[in-house]
Design an enzyme around this catalytic site. Sequence first.
Site, PDB file in Angstrom:
ATOM      1  CB  THR A 112      -0.918   0.000   1.241  1.00 24.90           C
ATOM      2  OG1 THR A 112      -1.687  -1.199   1.221  1.00 24.90           O
ATOM      3  CG2 THR A 112      -1.847   1.190   1.227  1.00 24.90           C
ATOM      4  CB  SER A 114      -1.382   5.575   1.883  1.00 23.13           C
ATOM      5  OG  SER A 114      -2.180   4.440   2.152  1.00 23.13           O
ATOM      6  CB  CYS A 115       1.561   1.373   4.427  1.00 24.53           C
ATOM      7  SG  CYS A 115       3.039   0.869   3.523  1.00 24.53           S
ATOM      8  N   GLY A 116       3.431   4.239   4.513  1.00 27.31           N
ATOM      9  CA  GLY A 116       4.573   4.872   5.129  1.00 27.31           C
ATOM     10  C   GLY A 116       5.807   4.002   5.209  1.00 27.31           C
ATOM     11  CB  VAL A 117       6.526   0.468   4.428  1.00 25.83           C
ATOM     12  CG1 VAL A 117       7.732  -0.447   4.394  1.00 25.83           C
ATOM     13  CG2 VAL A 117       5.567   0.017   5.523  1.00 25.83           C
TER      14      VAL A 117
END
Length: 286
Positions: A112, A114-117
């Site tokens: 994803t 938008s998950c910030g990973v």
Amino acid sequence: MGRVTVREPILRIRDGAVSERPDTLVAEEPLEIRMNGRPLTVTMRTPGNDFDLAAGFLVSEGVVTSAEAIATIRYCAGATEDGSNTYNVLDVVLASGVPVPEASLERNFYTTSSCGVCGKASLEAVSTTAHWSVAEDEPHFTVPVLAAMPDRLREAQRVFDRTGGLHAAGLFTAQGELLALREDVGRHNAVDKLVGWALRDGRLPLRGSALMVSGRASFELAQKALMAGIPMLAAVSAPSSLAVELAAEQGLSLVGFLRGTSMNVYAGRHRITLETASQTPMAAPG
């Protein structure tokens, strides 16, 4: 079952001529996937092949690797106030003994955007989760075979002919045979439906095959190919930088801008067989 297409009235303007007419649109509806009764994720998809979509999603996330790992997949009744079934909620029950991820899968989705990973963590997640390695899988694809894939994919898109609004994912052999095709409003869903079909048909890992997708080749699609054991990913548009990095690191062949006999090979060029003017087979350099 949900509708694949819907008819809506539109105002049509063509070269100054105005008319009212119905138009066929691709359907887009939410699908909630539950695992062992627990809400897992919601995806916007085109209804159809929903069981394959759920199964392929679980393959992509490293939860299952065989059809035997899934006991049942069923639609959940009573999804509306009047108790009717919308066919937009389904539950996947894992087989006895198959471990359920301790943490919510939703927290571990490295696909994803938008998950910030970060990119490095995403690459490491695929490396540690992938059940099969494609690095030693050595099918060879000729330029003519690759060049024919986009047209064969397009010719098999039945719903696209009516709507013009669907992505497609096709699975090809090294000889160019189209084994299966799935369509969806989301290209990642189309791939999950294809992988889910392969899982339920006992075909994983998909060694010696190529995944052809409409549109671009994202990190997410490269990840899904690797999780299904597919050694070749081809797309009609551009790949992302992280997709190329993942492909190079994991031994996945990645072809972009595949349009006719023109294409860019971004990784895994050793699987592309070129031919000289004398028609003598020659492996791609490097």
